[in-house]
Design an enzyme around this catalytic site. Structure first.
Site, PDB file in Angstrom:
ATOM      1  CG  ASP A  14      -1.859  -1.216   1.214  1.00 54.87           C
ATOM      2  OD1 ASP A  14      -2.212  -1.693   0.122  1.00 54.87           O
ATOM      3  OD2 ASP A  14      -2.186  -1.706   2.314  1.00 54.87           O
ATOM      4  N   GLY A  31       1.518   3.032  -2.507  1.00 49.22           N
ATOM      5  CA  GLY A  31       1.074   3.953  -3.571  1.00 49.22           C
ATOM      6  C   GLY A  31       1.594   3.509  -4.934  1.00 49.22           C
ATOM      7  CE  LYS A  32       2.304  -2.371  -4.331  1.00 51.55           C
ATOM      8  NZ  LYS A  32       2.004  -2.013  -2.923  1.00 51.55           N
ATOM      9  N   GLY A  68      -4.616  -4.256  -3.819  1.00 49.47           N
ATOM     10  CA  GLY A  68      -5.594  -3.213  -4.129  1.00 49.47           C
ATOM     11  C   GLY A  68      -4.808  -1.974  -4.489  1.00 49.47           C
ATOM     12  CG  HIS A  69      -2.046  -1.932  -7.002  1.00 50.44           C
ATOM     13  ND1 HIS A  69      -1.110  -2.435  -7.859  1.00 50.44           N
ATOM     14  CD2 HIS A  69      -1.801  -2.508  -5.796  1.00 50.44           C
ATOM     15  CE1 HIS A  69      -0.335  -3.295  -7.199  1.00 50.44           C
ATOM     16  NE2 HIS A  69      -0.746  -3.354  -5.958  1.00 50.44           N
ATOM     17  CD  GLN A  86       0.675  -8.932  -2.675  1.00 52.68           C
ATOM     18  OE1 GLN A  86       1.348  -9.599  -3.434  1.00 52.68           O
ATOM     19  NE2 GLN A  86      -0.555  -8.578  -2.954  1.00 52.68           N
TER      20      GLN A  86
END
Ligand code: GDP
Ligand code: IMO
Ligand code: MG
Length: 429
Positions: free
Chosen positions: A13, A15-16, A40-41, A223
């Site tokens: 998480d 901020g990819k 979840g991006h 991840q």
């Protein structure tokens, strides 16, 4: 042409999604190399918000091919929902979204096994997203799995039944859990239709041909490095290699093809699920970070645990990944602090160290912190690095100095445009 990599340096998480979406237009192909719907991006642009789980974050750029690589595990139900989201948004994806035939399939019974295993663990649970990730990768390494390419086999139904029945037998070793297989199986089978319609490729051939043809490729990680199956805070990890080496296995490219490795870190740190987190703030500062940073899981909605940035942790993941550029996200979340802090060393077993101990679960770690004056102002109007407040620059340059990797971009908000370039980076964004 080399393949550049974007991956998370913490517990996910970072901020990819936002950074991949931003940089995607400089590439011909964006390829996810591991993980699955546990990811979840989040992408925000033009007043829209999208959360992607399986589809690479380059899909909203009209000219880019997006490949779901062989290292990814795919739940046809989640994938179909994501595709529906693209259709509703009017995204022209059909000719640009490819899937590798060797990617493994998540069955409904994989999810049940995940849930049963977690509930049997009680307090020792991993805090899995319950998307069936662990059991699917177990079947992959156990040589039992079903792959995307298998859906074209004439005996696919038999293969499915055999694996499903094996899972149903396995479920008997756990305390019972609730599920409605009939309904979910029907939905799963219907959603295989989505995969049938998609362009399937032998991903390893495809990627290498494209590299040879001089195409620019960006590999998107899911991840974070601290959730890597080998190097993360085991057993509180995910079941794939989230570090750079995962790109080689997850797409079928040789190590010498790897170019820039862009490591993403928040200006602080978060973790969702169980497991050690040395700089966690179990106090009002942690609560403030969660509120200000909207730190709630993009996949599960769970509150994320929050704490200060952790330099030894980042030094470790930079070493593992061969990071060549750093992107610091969510600096704006620190705007209101009078003082911001960074964990700079660990004290354990009576000694001060910059290294993570073998077992972070049982070793009592006391981080030591360095404190920095806050900037106490809004960064909304800052579009150039030089115009950031001196205190923010001092904090960023301290991080850069300690990590010995140049920061090339600083993110100041969730929106695509909220990104400040620090150096004339190798990536000419
Ligand atoms: P990913 O899994 O690494 O793609 O990250 P997530 O999407 O799960 O979580 C990052 C969250 O932070 C999302 O809600 C983003 O919209 C948001 N975000 C990304 N960059 C920034 C930033 O610089 N500032 C703020 N305030 N939010 C950001
Ligand atoms: P992105 O790509 C944050 C965590 C889970 C749990 C552990 C194992 O959005 O950064 P799993 O479902 O893989 O069995 O869960 O890993 N986890 C994540 N945490 N971001 C993610 O993905 C994650 N994917 C898995 O919370 O602790
Ligand atoms: Mg996420």
């Amino acid at each position: 042409m080399a393949i550049d990599v974007i991956l998370g340096l913490q517990w996910g998480d970072e901020g990819k999604g936002k950074i991949v979406d931003y940089l995607a237009r400089q590439y011909d192909i964006v390829a996810r190399f591991q993980g699955g719907p546990n990811a979840g991006h989040t992408l925000k642009f033009d007043g829209n918000k999208f959360v992607l789980h399986t589809i690479p974050s380059g899909i909203f750029r009209p000219d880019q091919i997006n490949l779901i690589g062989n290292g990814v595990v795919i739940d046809p139900i989640t994938l179909s929902k994501e595709i529906k989201l693209l259709e509703d948004a009017g995204v022209d994806y059909q000719e640009r979204l490819f899937v590798a035939r060797k990617a493994h399939l998540i069955l409904p019974t994989h999810r049940y096994l995940d849930a049963a295993s977690e509930s049997a663990k009680g307090k020792a649970k991993i805090g899995s997203t319950l998307k069936g990730i662990g059991p699917t990768y177990m079947d992959k390494t156990g040589r039992n799995g079903l792959r995307v390419g298998d859906i074209e086999l004439s005996n696919f139904d038999e293969l499915y039944e055999a694996l499903k029945n094996k899972h149903l037998d396995l479920l008997k070793i756990y305390p019972p859990i609730d599920f409605n297989l009939e309904e979910e199986e029907a939905q799963w089978k219907a959603c295989l239709g989505t995969l049938r319609k998609m362009i399937k490729v032998d991903g390893e051939y495809y990627i290498n041909e494209q590299l040879k043809a001089g195409k620019k490729i960006l590999a998107e990680g899911a991840q974070g490095s601290m959730l890597d199956i080998d190097f993360g805070t085991y057993p509180y990890v995910t079941s794939s290699n989230t570090v750079t080496s995962g790109v080689c296995n997850g797409l079928g490219v040789a190590p010498h093809q790897i170019g820039e490795v862009i490591g993403i870190t928040k200006a602080y740190c978060t973790r969702v699920g169980s497991g050690p987190f040395p700089t966690e703030l179990d106090n009002e500062d942690g609560e403030f970070l969660r509120k200000e940073g909207a730190e709630f899981g993009a996949t599960t909605g769970r509150p994320r645990r929050c704490g200060w940035i952790d330099i030894p942790q980042l030094q470790y993941t930079i070493m593992l990944n061969g990071v060549t550029q750093l992107v610091v996200t969510k600096i704006d979340v620190l705007n209101q602090f009078s003082n911001v802090q960074a964990g700079v060393a660990y004290e354990y077993n009576g000694q001060l160290s910059n290294q993570l101990p073998y077992d972070m679960n049982y070793t009592k770690i006391k981080p030591s912190y360095q404190s920095f004056p806050g900037w106490k102002c809004n960064l909304d109007d800052v579009v150039e690095y030089d115009f950031l407040p001196a205190e923010a620059k001092y904090f960023l340059e301290f991080i850069e100095d300690k990590l010995e990797v140049p920061i090339t971009m600083v993110s100041t908000g969730p929106e695509r445009k909220k990104l400040i370039k620090k150096t004339a980076s190798v990536i000419n964004a």
